[in-house]
Design an enzyme around this catalytic site. Structure first.
Site, PDB file in Angstrom:
ATOM      1  N   ASP A  17      46.822  41.988  41.205  1.00 26.77           N
ATOM      2  CA  ASP A  17      46.387  40.435  42.936  1.00 26.77           C
ATOM      3  C   ASP A  17      47.890  40.851  43.026  1.00 26.77           C
ATOM      4  O   ASP A  17      48.592  40.123  43.319  1.00 26.77           O
ATOM      5  CB  ASP A  17      46.387  39.237  41.489  1.00 26.77           C
ATOM      6  CG  ASP A  17      45.687  38.439  42.636  1.00 26.77           C
ATOM      7  OD1 ASP A  17      45.385  38.654  43.625  1.00 26.77           O
ATOM      8  OD2 ASP A  17      46.275  36.835  42.182  1.00 26.77           O
ATOM      9  N   HIS A  45      35.948  35.794  45.369  1.00 29.31           N
ATOM     10  CA  HIS A  45      37.296  35.507  44.669  1.00 29.31           C
ATOM     11  C   HIS A  45      35.926  33.917  43.876  1.00 29.31           C
ATOM     12  O   HIS A  45      35.666  33.548  45.224  1.00 29.31           O
ATOM     13  CB  HIS A  45      38.022  34.914  45.286  1.00 29.31           C
ATOM     14  CG  HIS A  45      39.132  34.625  45.138  1.00 29.31           C
ATOM     15  ND1 HIS A  45      40.106  34.166  44.468  1.00 29.31           N
ATOM     16  CD2 HIS A  45      39.640  33.334  45.580  1.00 29.31           C
ATOM     17  CE1 HIS A  45      40.651  33.442  43.806  1.00 29.31           C
ATOM     18  NE2 HIS A  45      40.681  32.627  44.810  1.00 29.31           N
TER      19      HIS A  45
END
Length: 440
Positions: free
Chosen positions: A318, A192
């Site tokens: 997500d 990330h």
């Protein structure tokens, strides 16, 4: 690998189908035979082909028959936050959305940083989930960014990749060591890319709109600087690296340059950043508070173009369920995240209907490419491949009602949105796990 337990089922013959194979890009009328949980035969350009006498025949009526989706990024509360989501409810949402393989993130309680926890998740999924569940293990112990986990033992237990989920590893030396270690094991690192110090107190994309709304902004540089650092470390180590989600034009340019250099780099994009922009936040809609934040329309179009050109490899949901207590708050105080397993495909079909990407191209980003990155046999129509399949009407319109979602949490950014394209049936290893005609 984990897959739902199935009893001996009758063979299936799919007739009058519009077959879409994202692995080859082939799309044509045809028929298919499924036996013993796998694709046994495919008849391209032959809509009807007889099967065994005992076979169940599914007339597809000219609708799309394609591989089930492979979602590389889904947060599931279990263990530790079952009030937000369980493996059972997440798998039901996935099946309804055409997702037959889910990679669950390690941000649980306890964190997935020990082989025993990987084993627990696989056993729990085997007992309760109706789709394939594959755990991603933590990159660092406790997701604290200081000490690497035992990659070899975790891979032996069944972890398919390594990530600290929604956290970035800010220590460059730790990241370098992790990449070196991953290279030696052939492991895939999912990262990330968001510098938490630059994010600071930011809650939406930095710019004019944030100023007008009176909200602190998150600069694009929070993503860009972390991504650029990571790419330099990949040059140093030669490890396989996947940027979990890119969201702006500069990040796309960095990835494109790295690929041109021949670096083993891939990247993903959230369905939210592909189909929504910062203006959708409107009157402080907290269901659209996300990480990375929704960007400008110019950045959204840049990632759409990058997906169409193959610079962006995969699309992820997500999926990040949050309960009402963490979302029914002022925008700046609300938790990040939205559910997405059930809406990823329908939202992505917006790009197909708008002419930005072909249907096979969308399925490549949602099925065959993520499967290939993870070393899974899914995501393709080929003899011997798992019969993880979906029957899709790509043109059926509907208005999303969050109350009808299968997820335990209902924090969808697409509530009351007009969508086109519904999954009518989902099969995992040849077993029907979703049928819209049977829904109450």
């Amino acid at each position: 690998m984990n897959s739902p337990t199935t009893s001996e089922a009758r063979p299936l013959v799919f007739t009058n189908a519009r077959l879409v194979d994202p692995a080859s890009g082939r799309e044509a009328p045809g028929a298919m035979l499924v036996q013993n949980g796998a694709i046994a035969d495919i008849a391209w350009d032959e809509p009807v082909r007889p099967g065994p006498a005992e076979a169940e025949v599914v007339d597809c009526g000219g609708l799309v028959l394609a591989p089930g989706l492979v979602d590389m990024r889904a947060f599931v509360g279990e263990p530790g936050a079952e009030h937000r989501e369980t493996l059972k409810t997440a798998s039901e949402a996935a099946a309804a959305g055409g997702v037959t393989t889910v990679v669950c993130m390690p941000d649980t309680d306890p964190v997935v940083d020990e082989p025993s926890i990987v084993d627990f998740l696989l056993r729990r999924a085997r007992d309760t989930a109706i789709v394939n569940i594959h755990p991603a293990a933590a990159l660092t112990k406790g997701l604290e960014g200081r000490e690497m986990t035992e990659f070899g033992l975790l891979m032996e237990a069944g972890a398919v990749a390594f990530t600290d989920g929604a956290r970035s590893v800010t220590n460059a030396q730790v990241m370098r060591r992790a990449l070196t270690y991953a290279r030696d094991f052939g492991a895939l690192i999912l990262h990330h890319t968001e510098d938490p110090d630059l994010v600071g107190s930011g809650v939406m994309n930095e710019g004019e709109l944030a100023t007008r709304l009176g909200l602190p902004g998150v600069p694009r540089e929070a993503e860009i600087i972390m991504l650029e650092r990571d790419l330099r470390l990949v040059r140093l180590t030669g490890a396989r690296y996947h940027a979990a989600m890119v969201s702006c034009a500069t990040s796309v340019a960095l990835i494109e340059r790295a690929k041109a250099e021949g670096l083993p780099v891939t990247c993903g994009v959230s369905i939210n950043n592909l189909t929504l922009n910062e203006t959708d936040i409107g009157d402080y809609r907290t269901f659209l508070k996300l990480s990375p934040p929704l960007r400008s329309e110019e950045d959204r179009l840049a990632v759409v173009d990058a997906l169409a050109r193959g610079v962006i490899d995969v699309v992820v949901s997500d999926h990040n369920p949050q309960d009402v207590e963490t979302k029914r708050l002022p925008f700046a105080e609300a938790a990040d995240g939205a559910v997405g397993l059930e809406t990823m495909l329908s939202a992505g079909l917006r790009l197909v209907h708008a002419g930005h990407i072909s249907l096979a191209g969308l399925f490549a980003a949602m099925a065959s490419r993520p499967a290939a990155l993870l070393g899974l046999p899914a995501g393709r129509l080929a003899v011997g491949a798992p019969a993880d399949l979906i029957l899709l009407d790509p043109d059926e319109p509907y208005v999303l009602d969050k109350a009808n979602l299968h997820s335990r949490s209902k924090n969808t950014p697409f509530d009351e949105a007009r969508l086109e394209g519904r999954v009518l049936k989902t099969f995992v290893a040849g077993r029907k796990v979703h049928d819209i005609s049977l829904a109450s």
